[in-house]
Design a protein around this motif. Sequence first.
Motif, PDB file in Angstrom:
ATOM      1  N   VAL A  80      48.203  36.322  30.319  1.00  0.00           N
ATOM      2  CA  VAL A  80      47.098  34.897  30.601  1.00  0.00           C
ATOM      3  C   VAL A  80      47.666  34.122  31.821  1.00  0.00           C
ATOM      4  O   VAL A  80      46.590  32.984  32.323  1.00  0.00           O
ATOM      5  N   LEU A  81      48.839  33.190  31.698  1.00  0.00           N
ATOM      6  CA  LEU A  81      49.175  32.639  32.954  1.00  0.00           C
ATOM      7  C   LEU A  81      48.363  33.073  34.134  1.00  0.00           C
ATOM      8  O   LEU A  81      48.541  32.594  34.905  1.00  0.00           O
ATOM      9  N   GLY A  82      49.037  34.739  34.870  1.00  0.00           N
ATOM     10  CA  GLY A  82      48.397  34.828  36.330  1.00  0.00           C
ATOM     11  C   GLY A  82      47.128  34.942  35.672  1.00  0.00           C
ATOM     12  O   GLY A  82      47.071  34.935  36.988  1.00  0.00           O
ATOM     13  N   MET A  83      46.026  34.198  35.017  1.00  0.00           N
ATOM     14  CA  MET A  83      44.762  33.991  35.106  1.00  0.00           C
ATOM     15  C   MET A  83      44.453  32.783  35.617  1.00  0.00           C
ATOM     16  O   MET A  83      43.036  32.623  36.060  1.00  0.00           O
ATOM     17  N   ILE A  84      45.402  31.895  34.910  1.00  0.00           N
ATOM     18  CA  ILE A  84      45.019  30.814  35.682  1.00  0.00           C
ATOM     19  C   ILE A  84      45.201  30.260  37.018  1.00  0.00           C
ATOM     20  O   ILE A  84      43.701  29.739  38.031  1.00  0.00           O
ATOM     21  N   PRO A  85      46.015  31.289  38.296  1.00  0.00           N
ATOM     22  CA  PRO A  85      45.968  30.242  40.115  1.00  0.00           C
ATOM     23  C   PRO A  85      44.292  31.827  40.393  1.00  0.00           C
ATOM     24  O   PRO A  85      43.693  31.357  40.685  1.00  0.00           O
ATOM     25  N   ILE A  86      44.126  32.706  39.659  1.00  0.00           N
ATOM     26  CA  ILE A  86      43.147  32.842  40.005  1.00  0.00           C
ATOM     27  C   ILE A  86      42.078  32.238  39.226  1.00  0.00           C
ATOM     28  O   ILE A  86      40.706  32.192  40.246  1.00  0.00           O
ATOM     29  N   SER A  87      41.786  31.631  38.560  1.00  0.00           N
ATOM     30  CA  SER A  87      40.608  31.356  38.274  1.00  0.00           C
ATOM     31  C   SER A  87      40.644  29.698  39.049  1.00  0.00           C
ATOM     32  O   SER A  87      39.197  29.746  39.662  1.00  0.00           O
ATOM     33  N   ILE A  88      41.702  29.519  39.533  1.00  0.00           N
ATOM     34  CA  ILE A  88      41.260  28.141  40.798  1.00  0.00           C
ATOM     35  C   ILE A  88      40.984  28.713  41.553  1.00  0.00           C
ATOM     36  O   ILE A  88      40.598  28.416  42.256  1.00  0.00           O
ATOM     37  N   ALA A  89      41.055  29.952  41.996  1.00  0.00           N
ATOM     38  CA  ALA A  89      41.327  30.860  43.468  1.00  0.00           C
ATOM     39  C   ALA A  89      39.963  30.731  43.337  1.00  0.00           C
ATOM     40  O   ALA A  89      39.564  30.315  44.636  1.00  0.00           O
ATOM     41  N   GLY A  90      39.111  31.021  42.013  1.00  0.00           N
ATOM     42  CA  GLY A  90      37.672  31.475  42.269  1.00  0.00           C
ATOM     43  C   GLY A  90      36.594  30.014  42.118  1.00  0.00           C
ATOM     44  O   GLY A  90      35.450  29.907  42.880  1.00  0.00           O
ATOM     45  N   CYS A  91      37.495  29.098  41.387  1.00  0.00           N
ATOM     46  CA  CYS A  91      35.988  27.440  41.407  1.00  0.00           C
ATOM     47  C   CYS A  91      36.344  27.832  42.917  1.00  0.00           C
ATOM     48  O   CYS A  91      35.459  26.329  43.374  1.00  0.00           O
ATOM     49  N   ARG A  92      37.641  27.059  43.528  1.00  0.00           N
ATOM     50  CA  ARG A  92      37.242  26.632  44.784  1.00  0.00           C
ATOM     51  C   ARG A  92      36.475  27.301  45.911  1.00  0.00           C
ATOM     52  O   ARG A  92      35.249  26.844  46.940  1.00  0.00           O
ATOM     53  N   THR A  93      36.752  28.929  45.648  1.00  0.00           N
ATOM     54  CA  THR A  93      35.655  29.798  46.648  1.00  0.00           C
ATOM     55  C   THR A  93      34.323  29.013  46.397  1.00  0.00           C
ATOM     56  O   THR A  93      33.233  29.112  47.100  1.00  0.00           O
ATOM     57  N   ALA A  94      34.381  29.461  44.655  1.00  0.00           N
ATOM     58  CA  ALA A  94      32.658  28.976  44.589  1.00  0.00           C
ATOM     59  C   ALA A  94      32.029  27.627  44.850  1.00  0.00           C
ATOM     60  O   ALA A  94      31.145  27.097  45.390  1.00  0.00           O
ATOM     61  N   ARG A  95      33.208  26.405  45.002  1.00  0.00           N
ATOM     62  CA  ARG A  95      32.560  25.304  45.582  1.00  0.00           C
ATOM     63  C   ARG A  95      31.971  25.360  46.797  1.00  0.00           C
ATOM     64  O   ARG A  95      31.400  24.437  47.401  1.00  0.00           O
ATOM     65  N   LYS A  96      33.200  25.775  47.899  1.00  0.00           N
ATOM     66  CA  LYS A  96      33.255  26.024  49.178  1.00  0.00           C
ATOM     67  C   LYS A  96      31.841  26.459  49.765  1.00  0.00           C
ATOM     68  O   LYS A  96      30.936  26.595  50.645  1.00  0.00           O
TER      69      LYS A  96
END
Length: 451
Positions: free
Chosen positions: A426-442
């Motif tokens: 579950v902790l490992g899902m956090i950095p993936i979620s952040i990277a996904g949000c950054r990529t979607a915004r860009k």
Amino acid sequence: MVVPNLCAASFAMLRQIEPIIMLEQLGNTLFETALRMVARDRCVNATYPGLSREDSQQKAMTDFFMIYSLIIRFVPILPSLILGKLSDRGWRRAPIVVPLSGYLLSRLVLLVVVICSLPLTFMFGAAVLYGLSGGFSTFWPGVMTLVSLRTTATDRSKVLMRVELLYGLAGLVGSLVSGHLFQLYGSSLGHGTILLIVSTLLHLLCLILSIVLLQVKQVCQEEPEENCHLLSSSFSSSTSSSSDSLVAPAPARINLVNLALLFAAAFLYDFAVGGAIEILGSFVLKSPLSWSATQVGYGNAAGCGIFFTSFIGVIVFRRCVSEFTMILIGMLSFASGIFVMTFVKTTSMFYIARLLNLFALIPMPTIRSLVTQQVPASSCGITLTSLQLTLKVAGLAYIPTYTKIYQRTLDWLPGFVFLLSSITTVLGMIPISIAGCRTARKARCERIQGD
């Protein structure tokens, strides 16, 4: 005409990396079952003050596998870096051939240990030989590099998952037969001898194929997808009807933040999965499960079946969601299944827990796909090797951690380590979620600018 064409097709197939992958995994699965059962037999008379006979056997086994696993993860670090550099300088087959030599030598050592009734500690020397050749931390990045170079960025995650599928199918077959082969022995030979002979011959065949026939291919550099990066690949399959319209030229600088997030997610997920699997082999041999060699093979087969379900998941999910979402689905699948494993008391409960891990193998090949899209082809080998070494560091951390926690919780909750794996996932899902949000915004910003 039919026969010559069939022969030509067969020869062309043998020049690909896939037959080597399948033969290597088939032989490796046989070896792992043999090593697990030989270790159990050699530790059956172990005694420790204050521990029951079964707990003493579990402690002796887990201590052996802790040291063995630490060796095969620590020793390959420098050889992996050297072979990764050689790969990027044009020696693409080096990370395949050299590790396969180490595989073959280590299998021969265990065969000698069984035939000559040598102490189990000789396997520590086999682990050193395996590590000096680069081991899995060199072999698998070498495989991923060859596959990545021959595919476009758009199809890379699917192709890498297909390779994982073939790897899993070979493991499935090996697991189903390994327990039965372990029981076969001649009048002057012990259990596991025939199993190890077959494993050794398979690794010898792999080595010959990699030296004589293996072909290195690279997709045409003029294809627009070749240097496609994380941004365009993640959304081309889910938000556009034409992938070419989203393909952008390689940026001047790599997005180091997203790359670091991907490495962090891979570290945490490997820590969770590797730690759980490290203990699972010993867990099923103790009561109340107390599995035989045949049951161990069937249990390994259930794990290999996840390769197939994960491949189907990639084929289905990539049509409607981004690669980041696919990773999160896979992580959630593993977290739920390994949480149930915490409370497993019967064999049927074990298979229910494994059933929940349907998509648990999606994250790592997808992460590798995203990582390769961050760098040019000339740096692909060393980047994947660096990722694999990051996973080795995770192994150096989780092996002693999980082993000691398991030994200290044998009396009140042997499955506590699986609960720990669920939390870490579950902790490992956090950095993936952040990277996904950054990529979607860009991606949104670039679409607005394009319009």
